[in-house]
Scaffold this motif. Structure first.
Motif, PDB file in Angstrom:
ATOM      1  N   LEU A 190       0.818  -1.226   0.000  1.00  0.00           N
ATOM      2  CA  LEU A 190       0.000   0.000   0.000  1.00  0.00           C
ATOM      3  C   LEU A 190       0.845   1.265   0.000  1.00  0.00           C
ATOM      4  O   LEU A 190       0.324   2.340  -0.295  1.00  0.00           O
ATOM      5  N   GLY A 245      -1.328   2.382  -2.411  1.00  0.00           N
ATOM      6  CA  GLY A 245      -2.410   2.939  -1.621  1.00  0.00           C
ATOM      7  C   GLY A 245      -2.183   4.410  -1.302  1.00  0.00           C
ATOM      8  O   GLY A 245      -3.075   5.244  -1.505  1.00  0.00           O
ATOM      9  N   SER A 300      -6.616  -5.602   0.869  1.00  0.00           N
ATOM     10  CA  SER A 300      -6.656  -4.811  -0.358  1.00  0.00           C
ATOM     11  C   SER A 300      -8.004  -4.840  -1.068  1.00  0.00           C
ATOM     12  O   SER A 300      -8.183  -4.189  -2.090  1.00  0.00           O
ATOM     13  N   ASP A 301      -8.975  -5.580  -0.501  1.00  0.00           N
ATOM     14  CA  ASP A 301     -10.302  -5.607  -1.134  1.00  0.00           C
ATOM     15  C   ASP A 301     -11.193  -4.537  -0.508  1.00  0.00           C
ATOM     16  O   ASP A 301     -10.936  -4.068   0.598  1.00  0.00           O
ATOM     17  N   ASP A 302     -12.272  -4.195  -1.213  1.00  0.00           N
ATOM     18  CA  ASP A 302     -13.162  -3.159  -0.686  1.00  0.00           C
ATOM     19  C   ASP A 302     -14.295  -3.779   0.112  1.00  0.00           C
ATOM     20  O   ASP A 302     -14.764  -4.870  -0.194  1.00  0.00           O
ATOM     21  N   SER A 338     -15.676   1.291  -6.455  1.00  0.00           N
ATOM     22  CA  SER A 338     -15.071   1.289  -5.119  1.00  0.00           C
ATOM     23  C   SER A 338     -13.871   2.221  -5.103  1.00  0.00           C
ATOM     24  O   SER A 338     -13.152   2.364  -6.102  1.00  0.00           O
ATOM     25  N   THR A 356     -11.266   1.625  -3.539  1.00  0.00           N
ATOM     26  CA  THR A 356     -10.051   0.809  -3.677  1.00  0.00           C
ATOM     27  C   THR A 356      -9.662   0.695  -5.151  1.00  0.00           C
ATOM     28  O   THR A 356      -8.478   0.762  -5.482  1.00  0.00           O
ATOM     29  N   SER A 357     -10.662   0.532  -6.042  1.00  0.00           N
ATOM     30  CA  SER A 357     -10.308   0.409  -7.465  1.00  0.00           C
ATOM     31  C   SER A 357      -9.843   1.754  -8.021  1.00  0.00           C
ATOM     32  O   SER A 357      -8.941   1.814  -8.861  1.00  0.00           O
ATOM     33  N   VAL A 361      -9.247   7.699   3.234  1.00  0.00           N
ATOM     34  CA  VAL A 361      -9.279   7.310   1.818  1.00  0.00           C
ATOM     35  C   VAL A 361     -10.273   8.191   1.061  1.00  0.00           C
ATOM     36  O   VAL A 361     -10.003   8.637  -0.058  1.00  0.00           O
ATOM     37  N   SER A 408     -16.264   4.550  -0.410  1.00  0.00           N
ATOM     38  CA  SER A 408     -15.018   4.579   0.350  1.00  0.00           C
ATOM     39  C   SER A 408     -15.308   4.224   1.807  1.00  0.00           C
ATOM     40  O   SER A 408     -15.175   5.053   2.705  1.00  0.00           O
ATOM     41  N   TYR A 438     -11.474  -1.011   3.846  1.00  0.00           N
ATOM     42  CA  TYR A 438     -10.830  -2.140   3.166  1.00  0.00           C
ATOM     43  C   TYR A 438     -11.095  -3.427   3.947  1.00  0.00           C
ATOM     44  O   TYR A 438     -11.333  -3.392   5.148  1.00  0.00           O
TER      45      TYR A 438
END
Ligand code: NAP
Length: 480
Positions: free
Chosen positions: A78, A82, A137-139, A154, A156-157, A187, A339, A342
């Motif tokens: 990250l 990230g 690392s997934d939402d 998301s 995250t994407s 985030v 957001s 994670y």
């Protein structure tokens, strides 16, 4: 790290190679007296994993050898994929992490997928210690209708895309002018800032060229940040929040009426600072700004609306504590960025708590069937959940290493012969990995890539191009 107990038993050492730096032949510590070093596999070469390697090997005495296994072709997790590109100071932590990777007792094995190329059980056979540092690392999902409509994406994407993650893809914002960001954590602040910042200010960063070009063409004018509780419960930190008010040409729009008249009971100093920042913004005029970020509190999303792509977001008004009474309204927006945090996932054969999205542990030892025997540990977001700032992983890694140190003598005594590490197995399976030299070759390639665009280092975001850049140094695993 202070030197702790020696990790050794009295066993003949193996042959030294570049990666051990003579550790098994030993300059100091357990290796000098005929003992063997403790072999550690860390799964995940993000900040938590590398800080763990740091604490384990800082003494530099060769009593511990660490292999860092990483699924992606490059390390840093990250920190690289990230942390927002305009957070240059945080990104500079990479220099510290690079020093750890350069230690002779630490070996990078990137582009090795634990679960596919090698199993956790196979690692446990070949190392005294296995540390899970796979992050999160997934939402998380909001859990409302319309979440999968085109235009609902998301965070995250979005973060993965602007950070040049090799599995990232351009966001389907569909020329959105007005974007809702659900959640009021750091985030959410990051994505709002990247959506609204003058792209020219990102040119000196390592943001990929195609991302920069897309941001230059972005028609976004308004971003709505949505908190489902009162402002005193927002998760952002003051430094990050303030940055929203420092964007050139961007006004922060806050309705004073949403802010508590009195300091909320039990408010922390951080919360009081956040409220003071919001109050200051509420008093500022916002008329002549090019772009705006609107802050909403007590607004819980209940449905993402649209016939075939996002046209609006239905919100329910809630109390400061997040309790709704059924009153709803529609915020017209062209896209929704979710957001809301994670969550992690783990390779097969590893216990996982579906509620906390963590590997269950006791004193950093992995809990299996209610027992937490020495040998398998956890660190970072997959241990604590997705909380804390980068530096939190440093102290967390120290805690994990303290437990490993306490168990080391017992682990070495339980298995006097050196378990050998994973290198021979990877060689037998023809798994090619990116080592430190490969990673340095990528760093070099990114400098050249940037200079071709008249910029400093610019990230390569294509998986195959990363491997091609590392290729000269891509090596079959040497035995050690
Ligand atoms: P976060 O801090 O947990 O914030 C998540 C936000 O989503 C909260 O406002 C939460 O509200 C909201 N939320 C959760 N579920 C929701 C739902 N169903 N509907 C509506 N809202 C919902 O997560 P994050 O922003 O992803 O950050 C993760 C971690 O990374 C944090 O520790 C953060 O500090 C760190 N980080 C740090 C930096 C930095 O240091 N610059 C930058 C980025 C991230 P509730 O509070 O009501 O649950």
């Amino acid at each position: 790290m202070t030197a702790g107990p020696q990790f050794s038993v009295h066993q003949p050492g193996g042959a030294p190679d570049r990666a051990t730096g003579g550790a098994t032949g030993g300059a100091t510590g357990g290796a000098t007296d005929g003992g063997r070093p403790l072999r550690v596999a860390v799964i995940g070469a993000g900040p938590a994993g590398i800080y763990t390697a740091d604490h384990l090997t800082a003494a530099g005495d060769g009593t511990v050898l660490v292999d860092l296994l990483e699924r992606l072709p490059v390390p840093f997790g990250l920190l690289r994929y990230g942390v927002a590109p305009d957070h240059v100071n945080i990104k500079s932590t990479g220099r510290t992490l690079m020093q750890v990777l350069s230690r002779p007792q630490v070996r990078l094995l990137a582009h090795v997928d634990v679960g596919r190329d090698v199993t956790v059980a196979e690692l446990r056979e070949r190392y005294d210690v296995v540390v899970h540092a796979v992050g999160a690392s997934d939402d998380k999902r909001i859990g409302i209708p319309g979440e999968d409509l085109p235009g609902s994406i998301s965070a995250t994407s979005y973060v993965a895309w602007y950070n040049g993650h090799p599995e990232g893809a351009p966001p389907e914002l569909g020329g959105a002018r007005v974007v809702a960001v659900v959640g009021v954590g750091n985030v959410a602040v990051d994505v709002a800032r990247i959506l609204l910042r003058d792209p020219e200010e990102l040119s000196p960063t390592d943001v990929p060229q195609d991302v920069l070009d897309a941001l230059r063409a972005s028609p976004v004018t308004d971003v709505h940040l949505l908190g489902r509780r009162g402002p005193q419960h927002a998760k952002w930190t003051t430094k990050e929040l303030r940055e929203l008010g420092e964007l050139s040409g961007v006004a922060v729009v806050v309705d004073d009426g949403q802010l508590p008249a009195e300091p909320p009971e039990g408010a922390t100093p951080g919360t009081l600072r956040n409220l003071a920042v919001l109050r200051d913004w509420a008093a500022r005029p916002s008329d002549d700004a090019r772009r705006r970020v609107h802050l909403h509190f007590g607004a819980r999303p209940v449905e993402i609306l649209g016939p075939d792509r996002v046209t609006g977001l239905r919100l329910e008004r809630t109390s400061a504590e997040g309790v709704g009474a059924g009153e709803t309204w529609v915020l017209p927006v062209d896209a929704v960025l979710r957001s809301v945090g994670y969550r992690g996932s783990v390779p097969p054969g590893v216990p996982f708590d579906d509620v906390t999205h963590t590997i269950p542990s006791r004193a950093s030892r992995v809990l299996r069937d209610g027992e937490a025997p020495p040998g398998e540990y956890v660190v970072g977001w997959i241990k604590r959940g997705a909380t804390g700032v980068l530096g939190t992983n440093r102290s967390d890694a120290k805690d994990t290493v303290t437990t490993i140190r306490a168990d080391a003598a017992q682990l070495l005594a339980a298995r006097p012969p050196d378990p050998g590490g994973v290198a021979p197995l990877l060689a037998a399976r023809d798994v090619r990995y990116v080592d430190l030299d490969g990673w340095l070759a990528v760093v070099d390639a990114e400098r050249r890539h940037g200079s071709a665009h008249g910029r400093g280092a610019v990230k390569i975001s294509d998986w195959e191009q990363l491997l091609a850049a590392a290729d000269e140094a891509l090596t079959p695993p040497p035995a050690r």
